[in-house]
Scaffold this motif. Structure first.
Motif, PDB file in Angstrom:
ATOM      1  N   ALA A 147       0.850  -1.198   0.000  1.00 11.91           N
ATOM      2  CA  ALA A 147       0.000   0.000   0.000  1.00 11.91           C
ATOM      3  C   ALA A 147       0.883   1.244   0.000  1.00 11.91           C
ATOM      4  CB  ALA A 147      -0.917   0.014   1.222  1.00 11.91           C
ATOM      5  N   LEU A 148       0.399   2.298  -0.636  1.00 16.02           N
ATOM      6  CA  LEU A 148       1.095   3.578  -0.642  1.00 16.02           C
ATOM      7  C   LEU A 148       0.756   4.330   0.636  1.00 16.02           C
ATOM      8  CD1 LEU A 148       2.841   5.523  -2.451  1.00 16.02           C
ATOM      9  CD2 LEU A 148       0.658   6.566  -3.134  1.00 16.02           C
ATOM     10  N   THR A 149       1.756   4.831   1.327  1.00 15.16           N
ATOM     11  CA  THR A 149       1.538   5.578   2.566  1.00 15.16           C
ATOM     12  C   THR A 149       1.367   7.062   2.254  1.00 15.16           C
ATOM     13  OG1 THR A 149       3.881   6.029   2.934  1.00 15.16           O
ATOM     14  CG2 THR A 149       3.015   3.930   3.782  1.00 15.16           C
ATOM     15  N   PRO A 150       0.853   7.855   3.202  1.00 15.41           N
ATOM     16  CA  PRO A 150       0.800   9.315   2.995  1.00 15.41           C
ATOM     17  C   PRO A 150       2.174   9.905   2.682  1.00 15.41           C
ATOM     18  CG  PRO A 150      -0.577   8.694   4.850  1.00 15.41           C
ATOM     19  CD  PRO A 150       0.165   7.457   4.452  1.00 15.41           C
ATOM     20  N   ALA A 151       3.211   9.381   3.355  1.00 10.08           N
ATOM     21  CA  ALA A 151       4.565   9.843   3.052  1.00 10.08           C
ATOM     22  C   ALA A 151       4.942   9.506   1.614  1.00 10.08           C
ATOM     23  CB  ALA A 151       5.567   9.215   4.023  1.00 10.08           C
ATOM     24  N   GLY A 152       4.480   8.355   1.132  1.00 10.41           N
ATOM     25  CA  GLY A 152       4.744   7.960  -0.247  1.00 10.41           C
ATOM     26  C   GLY A 152       4.066   8.879  -1.243  1.00 10.41           C
ATOM     27  N   ALA A 153       2.837   9.290  -0.928  1.00  9.68           N
ATOM     28  CA  ALA A 153       2.127  10.218  -1.808  1.00  9.68           C
ATOM     29  C   ALA A 153       2.860  11.557  -1.870  1.00  9.68           C
ATOM     30  CB  ALA A 153       0.699  10.401  -1.319  1.00  9.68           C
ATOM     31  N   ASP A 154       3.338  12.019  -0.718  1.00 11.66           N
ATOM     32  CA  ASP A 154       4.109  13.272  -0.689  1.00 11.66           C
ATOM     33  C   ASP A 154       5.406  13.121  -1.481  1.00 11.66           C
ATOM     34  OD1 ASP A 154       2.157  14.413   0.887  1.00 11.66           O
ATOM     35  OD2 ASP A 154       3.224  14.060   2.772  1.00 11.66           O
ATOM     36  N   TRP A 155       6.051  11.978  -1.353  1.00 18.05           N
ATOM     37  CA  TRP A 155       7.307  11.730  -2.063  1.00 18.05           C
ATOM     38  C   TRP A 155       7.104  11.785  -3.571  1.00 18.05           C
ATOM     39  CZ3 TRP A 155       8.863   7.792  -5.403  1.00 18.05           C
ATOM     40  CH2 TRP A 155      10.240   7.704  -5.632  1.00 18.05           C
ATOM     41  N   LEU A 156       6.017  11.201  -4.048  1.00 14.27           N
ATOM     42  CA  LEU A 156       5.727  11.233  -5.478  1.00 14.27           C
ATOM     43  C   LEU A 156       5.585  12.671  -5.972  1.00 14.27           C
ATOM     44  CD1 LEU A 156       3.107   8.337  -5.709  1.00 14.27           C
ATOM     45  CD2 LEU A 156       5.417   8.304  -6.650  1.00 14.27           C
ATOM     46  N   THR A 157       4.884  13.490  -5.196  1.00 19.00           N
ATOM     47  CA  THR A 157       4.706  14.895  -5.576  1.00 19.00           C
ATOM     48  C   THR A 157       6.036  15.625  -5.604  1.00 19.00           C
ATOM     49  OG1 THR A 157       2.477  14.914  -4.620  1.00 19.00           O
ATOM     50  CG2 THR A 157       3.548  17.042  -4.970  1.00 19.00           C
ATOM     51  N   LEU A 224      17.073  10.202  -4.228  1.00 26.09           N
ATOM     52  CA  LEU A 224      15.678  10.005  -3.834  1.00 26.09           C
ATOM     53  C   LEU A 224      15.467   8.788  -2.942  1.00 26.09           C
ATOM     54  CD1 LEU A 224      13.917  10.820  -7.225  1.00 26.09           C
ATOM     55  CD2 LEU A 224      13.769  12.188  -5.130  1.00 26.09           C
ATOM     56  N   LEU A 225      16.275   7.745  -3.165  1.00 25.53           N
ATOM     57  CA  LEU A 225      16.034   6.488  -2.445  1.00 25.53           C
ATOM     58  C   LEU A 225      17.284   5.913  -1.780  1.00 25.53           C
ATOM     59  CD1 LEU A 225      13.683   4.755  -5.068  1.00 25.53           C
ATOM     60  CD2 LEU A 225      13.010   5.700  -2.842  1.00 25.53           C
ATOM     61  N   GLY A 226      18.403   6.592  -1.900  1.00 31.31           N
ATOM     62  CA  GLY A 226      19.624   6.093  -1.286  1.00 31.31           C
ATOM     63  C   GLY A 226      20.166   4.840  -1.924  1.00 31.31           C
ATOM     64  N   LEU A 227      19.859   4.618  -3.201  1.00 27.60           N
ATOM     65  CA  LEU A 227      20.326   3.433  -3.915  1.00 27.60           C
ATOM     66  C   LEU A 227      21.622   3.733  -4.647  1.00 27.60           C
ATOM     67  CD1 LEU A 227      17.023   2.025  -5.493  1.00 27.60           C
ATOM     68  CD2 LEU A 227      18.342   1.043  -3.605  1.00 27.60           C
ATOM     69  N   ASP A 228      22.572   2.849  -4.548  1.00 25.03           N
ATOM     70  CA  ASP A 228      23.801   2.944  -5.327  1.00 25.03           C
ATOM     71  C   ASP A 228      23.666   2.006  -6.516  1.00 25.03           C
ATOM     72  OD1 ASP A 228      25.256   4.813  -3.797  1.00 25.03           O
ATOM     73  OD2 ASP A 228      25.719   3.252  -2.319  1.00 25.03           O
ATOM     74  N   TRP A 229      23.435   2.573  -7.691  1.00 22.51           N
ATOM     75  CA  TRP A 229      23.154   1.757  -8.855  1.00 22.51           C
ATOM     76  C   TRP A 229      24.149   2.053  -9.967  1.00 22.51           C
ATOM     77  CZ3 TRP A 229      19.925  -2.128  -8.310  1.00 22.51           C
ATOM     78  CH2 TRP A 229      19.626  -2.901  -9.447  1.00 22.51           C
TER      79      TRP A 229
END
Length: 229
Positions: A147-157, A224-229
């Motif tokens: 499920a998408l959290t409220p924090a996730g919705a803010d992150w998308l914006t 955005l996500l702290g991923l080292d890619w």
């Protein structure tokens, strides 16, 4: 005793994908593009006339959608539900990957496993890593199904990712074919993939579902996500 109508309908749909040629066509269309009938015939290694009969059956069953532009006939999966059906069935094959017979084939297999599209969302190691990072940061909640959290919705914006309204679920877990772990699907997964392509975070590889993460994409994933890619 008569077979219940719903059971018969399910069996008829399953029978459509029980044919190797029709299965190959549907798997090819998981790249989200529209293919010509000729391209699909060559991919499935059958004559154009043979492919035409299979394509008619898939269109009539609602698994494929057909578009015509002049003399050309294009076919694509009918929508996310059809793509999810094909991808879900692929998880139950239990077959090991076919061993690569050339260096080129081995490279392509490695690229697909690392990052690819699954219809309209990110898959492979990249898709799973993004999903894990979003969950770890509280942007997704996987305690009772994804499920998408409220924090996730803010992150998308904040990230400038626009989710298109529609009838499909906002988020859905899709079991990754190579990683055997879930990656993010649904409207949010599609929006994230679309944004990654549009902004140049990833580049589609020619003639395959594989994606290449660009330097700009690597920087975005790190920021955005702290991923080292």
């Amino acid at each position: 005793m008569d077979t219940p109508p719903r059971a018969r309908a399910l069996a008829d749909t399953a029978a459509l994908l029980a044919d190797p040629t029709r299965a190959a066509i549907c798997l090819a269309l998981l790249d989200g593009r529209a293919w010509t009938a000729g391209e699909l015939a060559r991919h499935a290694a059958v004559a154009a006339s043979t492919a035409s009969g299979h394509l008619h059956r898939l269109v009539d069953a609602g698994l494929l959608a057909e578009e015509r532009q002049g003399r050309h006939r294009y076919l694509r999966l009918a929508g996310p539900a059809a793509a999810e059906l094909v991808e879900a069935l692929a998880q139950f094959t239990g077959a090991p990957p076919v061993a690569a017979r050339s260096l080129r084939a081995a490279r392509q297999q490695g690229e697909l496993a690392r990052a690819r599209t699954c219809y309209d969302h990110l898959a492979g190691a990249l898709g799973v890593a993004v999903t894990d990072a979003m969950t770890a940061r509280g942007l997704l909640d996987d305690r009772h199904g994804l499920a998408l959290t409220p924090a996730g919705a803010d992150w998308l914006t904040t990230a400038g990712i626009t989710v298109r309204p529609g009838r499909r679920p906002a988020v859905r877990a899709c079991l990754d074919f190579t990683e055997r772990r879930p990656h993010l699907a649904g409207a949010v997964g599609a929006a994230l993939c679309r944004h990654a392509v549009d902004t140049g975070w990833v580049e589609p590889r020619p003639d395959t579902r594989a994606l290449r993460v660009t330097p700009a994409g690597a920087a975005a994933l790190r920021g955005l996500l702290g991923l080292d890619w």
